[in-house]
Design a protein around this motif. Structure first.
Motif, PDB file in Angstrom:
ATOM      1  N   GLU A 169      19.795   3.947  42.562  1.00  0.00           N
ATOM      2  CA  GLU A 169      18.972   3.079  41.718  1.00  0.00           C
ATOM      3  C   GLU A 169      17.522   3.040  42.181  1.00  0.00           C
ATOM      4  N   PHE A 170      17.294   3.173  43.488  1.00  0.00           N
ATOM      5  CA  PHE A 170      15.900   3.041  43.931  1.00  0.00           C
ATOM      6  C   PHE A 170      15.013   4.173  43.432  1.00  0.00           C
ATOM      7  N   ARG A 172      15.168   5.446  40.318  1.00  0.00           N
ATOM      8  CA  ARG A 172      14.732   4.983  38.996  1.00  0.00           C
ATOM      9  C   ARG A 172      13.730   3.845  39.138  1.00  0.00           C
ATOM     10  N   HIS A 173      14.009   2.968  40.083  1.00  0.00           N
ATOM     11  CA  HIS A 173      13.111   1.829  40.308  1.00  0.00           C
ATOM     12  C   HIS A 173      11.719   2.329  40.683  1.00  0.00           C
ATOM     13  N   ALA A 175      10.416   5.186  39.881  1.00  0.00           N
ATOM     14  CA  ALA A 175       9.785   5.784  38.710  1.00  0.00           C
ATOM     15  C   ALA A 175       9.181   4.704  37.811  1.00  0.00           C
ATOM     16  N   PHE A 176       9.923   3.603  37.644  1.00  0.00           N
ATOM     17  CA  PHE A 176       9.397   2.512  36.818  1.00  0.00           C
ATOM     18  C   PHE A 176       8.300   1.735  37.535  1.00  0.00           C
ATOM     19  N   SER A 177       8.134   1.962  38.842  1.00  0.00           N
ATOM     20  CA  SER A 177       7.018   1.356  39.564  1.00  0.00           C
ATOM     21  C   SER A 177       5.793   2.257  39.496  1.00  0.00           C
ATOM     22  N   GLY A 178       5.849   3.288  38.660  1.00  0.00           N
ATOM     23  CA  GLY A 178       4.684   4.134  38.456  1.00  0.00           C
ATOM     24  C   GLY A 178       4.506   5.210  39.502  1.00  0.00           C
ATOM     25  N   MET A 179       5.518   5.439  40.349  1.00  0.00           N
ATOM     26  CA  MET A 179       5.372   6.498  41.349  1.00  0.00           C
ATOM     27  C   MET A 179       5.549   7.861  40.688  1.00  0.00           C
ATOM     28  N   ARG A 180       4.682   8.803  41.051  1.00  0.00           N
ATOM     29  CA  ARG A 180       4.786  10.154  40.518  1.00  0.00           C
ATOM     30  C   ARG A 180       5.874  10.915  41.271  1.00  0.00           C
ATOM     31  N   GLN A 183       5.312  11.649  44.883  1.00  0.00           N
ATOM     32  CA  GLN A 183       5.402  10.435  45.709  1.00  0.00           C
ATOM     33  C   GLN A 183       6.860  10.059  45.956  1.00  0.00           C
ATOM     34  N   GLU A 188      10.230   8.461  49.121  1.00  0.00           N
ATOM     35  CA  GLU A 188      11.554   7.867  48.982  1.00  0.00           C
ATOM     36  C   GLU A 188      12.669   8.787  49.487  1.00  0.00           C
TER      37      GLU A 188
END
Lengths: 285, 342, 281
Positions: A169-170, A172-173, A175-180, A183, A188
């Motif tokens: 899940e982290f 996807r999280h 990605a939704f936090s705007g990480m490219r 990154q 991660e």
């Protein structure tokens, strides 16, 4: 960093013993820069002297002091191994992480190429190259070739971890936090594959050194440049065992075994230290 | 073979099956010079009677999982029993778990069995169900192959399961069915003591009641004692006779389930019950302030005091003892019974 | 009235089986509903495992594309989102809250990295002071503060705190819609209601619509305005949450409601006895 080293030295016996072995080897490598005569020179000292107080590790039939020969050889072999390991690590990490993260068709295509390359026999390819290139086959070219052949197995290991990280899940999280993507991969995912990277680095280093030794013993490298394999090659060429110059063979062998054991012990202990589970346990999770 | 294994008692007196005295079990972690001590079970005393379902409720990191591991004698480093004792008495056999590990080993599955959260942890996904019965129960029953098979089949039938499940692979069964099989597996030796660790947590709501009903039925028929662990208070309401509430490695309250739901004595119990949402009721449910304490660095005095709505000065200085409560149980609170959250 | 989100006969297939016996199951089968743009609400999707509710969440977040039908968010068909900038514009308006807060935050990454990343990308915060200000504002809304969160790792916070951080993070871009997939099922009972109550205040104060996906009828009843009940990919009952859950009409919804254990020993043990008697007879 200093604290990490101190903790490892104090609490991990493998690390202590491993670093002791590697420290001896590094000391010898450093000593090579203070050699009293040029490492390529022959008949600089009295030939065939057994180990003793004057020549610690004896001298060989080519009139070279074994200690200074070993120092130069160890340096050259180690540099070769490290260059191979570093280049192939970068490729393995990039291929493994991207393939695992992107998944799907791209992953299949990359892995098909990966497995094909991995299935090719290394030594015949290298021998072929040696024959084709002849004098252009310098050690940097050899290192690059070995690096290009030596990453496939490890990228597959890294990919298998990356595949499972992708579904966490982290990811996807993030990605939704705007990480490219880069990154996500570097921040991660990379910490989770570090234990694999580290351990395979050591394996790869050992593999590369073994490759160098093999090629040199067979005489397929620049035989005048001192390396561990080159030492054994010359010893064989002079029938050192038959002539009773046992130290000519024994010195490079003992040195290479010390190097391998040292690297292995270091890999094991550091691996335990950077493992995410052990990291989390120390952080108090 | 049979006479060795045949020490199952016929007596069913109202005697305690399990007695835990001042049990302390800590996780001691010593890694690269970082030493940490986590007091997962910190001074717990309790007894489980014959023929009852004893519930243990608690949130994550309250120590409930550590407690059942400790009482089953199933602890491994870095966890250590620091103090206290765990005693089982199966009929005439009395076992001090940490003084007589050999006796404990013999009692496993025969007298004491487990039902775990994930049925897959006992059922091997690549082997048929019958192999699980062979592996776990065969050597404890002292029967020959055919008699054993008959016994297993009749046991399955009693639990309302088709004996054909023995030939199935675990993945061919639904989650609820698998959990029923693990209950059958845990009860086939007719043990006096069953530990059920969150057996319904991973199940869908529709099968949850069936599984609970089955467990209750088997328990009643065998007259065994069940220690039932879950964080879900509604499940405790449905199945347990007595209930213990754990908070940060200690017991907060213990008592008859019905009385505790009607009239909780400890503010934490009161909160747990009052915060449950119900269909047909939309009145605002409050949540406790603060966060669950760290077991590595627990608060002083009563461990609940930083979050307690009715804490007084004394709560942060002294540790409340477990004393008899007004509803026939025990409670560890200086202001026991003063909460009336309804 | 304009629609915030509109699902128009959405179907999603999943292939099952191996190389030779390829079949597909309908994870989501012909689902339609819509949310109004100017009436924020909590819309609950209730179902058990295998009902297709998590697939619905993935489609609404643009992580999965339906095989047929359309998902239209604020006038844009979600399946037409192709490039990075369109995707980022979409993510600024639709944000997720995941099920397990300990999974949603990488244990080796500091919790604030997610907050700062969001503030940088979606709220235009370029320097550290600006990022902290934006994040603190969002954290204050969920009852936390930057000072409590800065530099922390996920294991240093409770599940409830982490889930509130996750909600705060989702709020940073000022989204129109939050898709919450089982947001409280992994949160401890004593902290669960703080999250549930938080959703209610987001709807009332920030006018955010929330898709609340859950298997728990009791919390769905407690906070949602409208509800759909799904079984094997099909919506079998829908409407006003209180009305539907007070008086369900479809046999499956009735069974689901009856399966909820009442938090009272007398009623609950009676329900259990009834079930096992029915199973025996």
């Amino acid at each position: 960093m200093f604290k990490v080293l101190r903790d490892l030295l104090r609490y991990n016996r493998e690390f202590l013993f491993g670093s002791l072995l590697i420290a001896i080897i590094l000391a010898v490598v450093v000593a090579s820069y203070f050699a009293p005569y040029d490492e390529m020179m022959t008949y600089a000292v009295i030939p065939d002297m057994p180990p003793g107080s004057e020549y610690w590790l004896g001298t060989n039939s080519r009139g070279q002091d074994m200690f200074w020969q070993l120092a130069a050889s160890m340096r050259n072999t180690l540099i070769f191994g490290i260059v191979v390991a570093l280049i192939s690590r970068v490729i393995a990490i990039a291929v493994g992480l991207i393939s695992g993260y992107v998944g799907g068709k791209t992953d299949q295509a990359i892995m098909a190429f990966n497995d094909t390359l991995g299935a090719l026999p290394n030594i015949p390819i290298l021998l072929l190259l040696v024959f084709v290139l002849r004098d252009q086959m310098t050690w940097p070219v050899l290192a690059l070739t070995a690096a290009l052949l030596g990453w496939t197995h490890d990228s597959r290991l890294i990919r298998s971890v990356a595949l499972s990280l992708r579904t966490r899940e982290f990811t996807r999280h993030a990605a939704f936090s705007g990480m490219r993507t880069t990154q996500i991969l570097l921040r991660e995912h990379l910490p989770y594959v570090m234990p694999i990277v580290f351990f395979t680095t050591m394996n790869n280093l050992i593999w590369a050194i073994g490759l160098e030794v093999t090629l040199s013993i067979l005489g397929f490298s620049d035989i005048n440049r001192p390396t561990i394999g080159g030492m054994i090659y010359w010893a064989n060429a002079h029938s050192a065992m038959v002539a009773g110059i046992w130290w000519w063979i024994a010195v490079p062998m003992v040195a290479v075994v010390m190097l391998f054991i040292g690297l292995f012990l270091l890999a094991m202990s550091v691996n335990e230290y950077i493992d995410p589970r052990s990291r989390l346990a120390r952080m108090g999770a | 073979m049979t006479e060795v294994l045949d020490f199952k008692p016929a007596v069913t007196q109202a005697q305690d099956v399990l007695t835990i005295r001042d049990l302390k079990a800590y996780y001691v972690n010593d890694m690269f010079g970082v030493r940490r001590e986590v007091r997962a079970v910190d001074g717990i005393s309790l007894t489980v009677r014959r023929n009852e379902v004893y519930g243990i409720a608690g949130e994550s990191s309250s120590g409930k999982t550590s407690l059942i591991k400790t009482l089953a004698g199933a602890i491994r480093p870095p966890m250590r029993v620091v103090d206290g004792s765990v005693n089982f008495s199966f009929g005439d056999t009395h076992i001090d778990v940490y003084a007589e590990p050999e006796k404990m080993k013999a009692a496993r599955w025969q007298n004491l069995s487990y039902i775990m959260q994930g049925s897959m942890s006992v059922l091997n996904p690549v082997r048929r169900i019958k192999h699980a019965f062979n592996d776990f129960a065969f050597r404890h029953m002292g029967l020959d192959r055919r008699a054993f098979r008959q016994r297993v089949e009749s046991h399955l039938q009693k639990l309302g399961l088709d004996p054909n499940v023995l030939e199935a692979f675990p993945h061919q069964l639904s989650g609820g069915m698998r959990q029923r099989v693990t209950i059958a597996l845990a009860t086939v030796c007719e043990p006096e003591f069953i530990i059920a660790d969150e057996p319904t947590t991973a199940l869908d709501v529709l099968v949850q009641q069936d599984v609970l009903g089955l467990l209750k039925e088997v328990q009643a028929r065998l007259g065994s004692s069940v220690v039932f662990v879950t964080h879900d208070m509604s499940v405790h309401a449905a199945i347990t006779d007595r209930l213990a509430i754990m908070y940060a490695g200690r017991l907060a309250e213990e008592g008859p389930t019905q009385a505790m739901f009607d009239n909780p004595q400890h503010p934490y119990t009161a909160h747990l019950i009052a915060s449950l949402p119900r269909i047909g009721d939309v009145s605002t449910r409050k949540s406790l302030a603060g966060k669950p304490p760290s077991l590595a660095n627990p608060p002083s005095g009563c461990r609940f005091h930083p979050r307690c709505p009715i804490a007084i000065d004394r709560c942060s200085k002294e540790v409340p003892e477990m004393l008899p409560s007004a509803i026939g149980g025990r409670v560890a609170c200086f202001r026991a019974g003063e909460v009336a959250v309804k | 009235m304009s629609k915030l989100l509109e699902l128009d006969h959405v179907t999603k297939l999943y292939p099952v089986g191996g190389l030779f016996s390829r079949q597909s199951i309908k994870a989501v089968n012909d689902v339609s509903f819509s949310l109004d743009a100017d009436k924020p609400e909590i819309f609950a999707i209730v179902g058990e495992s295998g009902s297709g509710k998590s697939t619905m969440a993935k489609m609404m977040l643009g992580n999965e594309v339906p095989n047929s039908g359309r998902l239209v968010f604020d006038g844009t068909d979600i399946s037409t989102i192709r490039n990075r900038s369109q995707r980022e514009a979409f993510m600024a308006r639709v944000q997720p809250v995941f099920q397990n807060p300990f999974e949603a935050f990488n244990p080796l990454t500091r919790v604030d990295a997610y907050l700062f990343g969001t503030a940088h990308r979606f709220a235009g915060a370029n320097n550290q002071a600006e990022k902290e200000r934006v994040c603190d504002e969002a954290l204050q809304r969920v009852g936390l503060s930057m000072a409590e969160i800065k530099g922390r790792f996920s294991h240093e916070l409770s599940g409830g705190q982490l889930q509130r951080v996750a909600v705060a993070r989702a709020l940073i871009p000022s989204p129109k819609l939050i898709v919450a997939d089982e947001p409280v099922s992994m949160v401890d009972a004593s902290l669960r209601m703080s999250i549930v109550n938080l959703f209610r205040s987001l709807r009332d104060e920030l006018k955010v619509s929330i898709i609340y996906i859950t298997h728990d009828l009791a919390t769905a009843y407690y906070i949602s305005d409208r509800v759909i009940i799904m079984q094997k990919g099909v919506v079998i009952e829908s409407g006003d949450a209180r009305a539907v859950l007070d008086n369900p009409t479809h046999p499956y919804s009735i069974a689901l409601k009856n399966a909820v254990l009442p938090p009272d020993p007398r009623a609950a043990s009676a329900a259990i006895r009834l079930r096992s008697a029915a199973a025996a007879g």
